[in-house]
Design an enzyme around this catalytic site. Structure first.
Site, PDB file in Angstrom:
ATOM      1  N   HIS A   1      -2.183 -14.678   0.288  1.00 51.42           N
ATOM      2  CA  HIS A   1      -4.573 -15.587   0.236  1.00 51.42           C
ATOM      3  C   HIS A   1      -3.860 -16.810  -0.369  1.00 51.42           C
ATOM      4  O   HIS A   1      -2.992 -17.229  -1.264  1.00 51.42           O
ATOM      5  CB  HIS A   1      -5.254 -14.504  -0.449  1.00 51.42           C
ATOM      6  CG  HIS A   1      -4.925 -14.154  -2.149  1.00 51.42           C
ATOM      7  ND1 HIS A   1      -4.058 -13.524  -2.211  1.00 51.42           N
ATOM      8  CD2 HIS A   1      -5.269 -14.560  -3.278  1.00 51.42           C
ATOM      9  CE1 HIS A   1      -3.751 -13.351  -3.566  1.00 51.42           C
ATOM     10  NE2 HIS A   1      -4.718 -14.347  -3.755  1.00 51.42           N
ATOM     11  N   HIS A  13      -2.218 -22.823  -2.801  1.00 53.52           N
ATOM     12  CA  HIS A  13      -0.935 -21.715  -2.294  1.00 53.52           C
ATOM     13  C   HIS A  13      -1.399 -20.661  -2.338  1.00 53.52           C
ATOM     14  O   HIS A  13      -2.320 -20.231  -2.325  1.00 53.52           O
ATOM     15  CB  HIS A  13      -0.247 -22.682  -3.551  1.00 53.52           C
ATOM     16  CG  HIS A  13      -0.643 -21.409  -4.611  1.00 53.52           C
ATOM     17  ND1 HIS A  13      -1.791 -22.083  -5.713  1.00 53.52           N
ATOM     18  CD2 HIS A  13      -0.413 -20.401  -5.468  1.00 53.52           C
ATOM     19  CE1 HIS A  13      -2.532 -21.133  -6.376  1.00 53.52           C
ATOM     20  NE2 HIS A  13      -1.396 -20.257  -6.244  1.00 53.52           N
TER      21      HIS A  13
END
Length: 198
Positions: free
Chosen positions: A49, A132
């Protein structure tokens, strides 16, 4: 003592989630590393995620306060065009894949999410956004594996995909000796505000 006692707190964050095809594309790139570096603590693909706001441990009764403002925020947003790109490490031990695409919109969305959380009276550490996916962690004392893996897919650029939902996510960290697992508490589609419960 009753083992079925419900926890009084939950570790919470608000995130975007890549679709399965984008995660599978990256996983194909990582497959050799899975075999060569089995000692790494690899995150499950379903737990990948992009965190927009990490709220930490919250009392269970606080979580419902987040639902109305996040639903309203999602209803006013449009999908973002994003892609997974490149790689790197944090502190030589945490392996990540970077994010490309509508980064200005991503930063604006994260700022709006954080404002909504603060407006609920929920305090959290407001760290700068570094978009990220966290993929794996090296074990203590292993200062080289994450960097070696990151070099192996530094040139990776995935296909673009649409981030279409805002996810309110809870984790079991602190209540289980096993790996961290995440679950959607709730998710909202951008542009229509319809709630999508898991």
């Amino acid at each position: 003592m009753n083992d079925q006692t419900q926890p009084t707190s939950v570790r919470v964050f608000i995130a975007l989630a890549p679709p399965d095809h984008a995660k599978e594309e990256l996983a194909r790139q990582l497959r050799p590393a899975y075999e060569t570096f089995p000692h790494m603590r690899w995150n499950r693909m379903e737990d990948w995620h992009i965190t927009l706001a990490f709220l930490g441990e919250l009392p269970v009764e606080t979580v419902p306060l987040l639902r109305p403002p996040l639903a309203a925020l999602a209803a006013d947003e449009q999908p973002l065009s994003l892609a997974l790109r490149g790689s790197g490490t944090f502190d030589d031990r945490v392996l990540w894949s970077g994010i490309d695409g509508d980064l200005d919109e991503l930063h604006r969305l994260a700022a709006a999410v954080r404002t909504a959380v603060k407006d609920c009276g929920i305090a959290f550490e407001d760290r700068p956004l570094r978009p990220h996916l966290t993929l794996a962690r090296a074990r203590r004392g292993d200062r080289s594996s994450a960097g070696e893996i990151a070099q192996g897919f530094a040139e990776f650029t995935g296909h673009r995909w649409a981030a279409e939902r805002l996810h309110l996510v809870g984790s079991n960290l602190g209540r289980s000796p096993g790996p961290i697992h995440y679950r959607d508490i709730e998710a909202w589609a951008f542009g229509d505000g319809n709630s999508l419960r898991s």
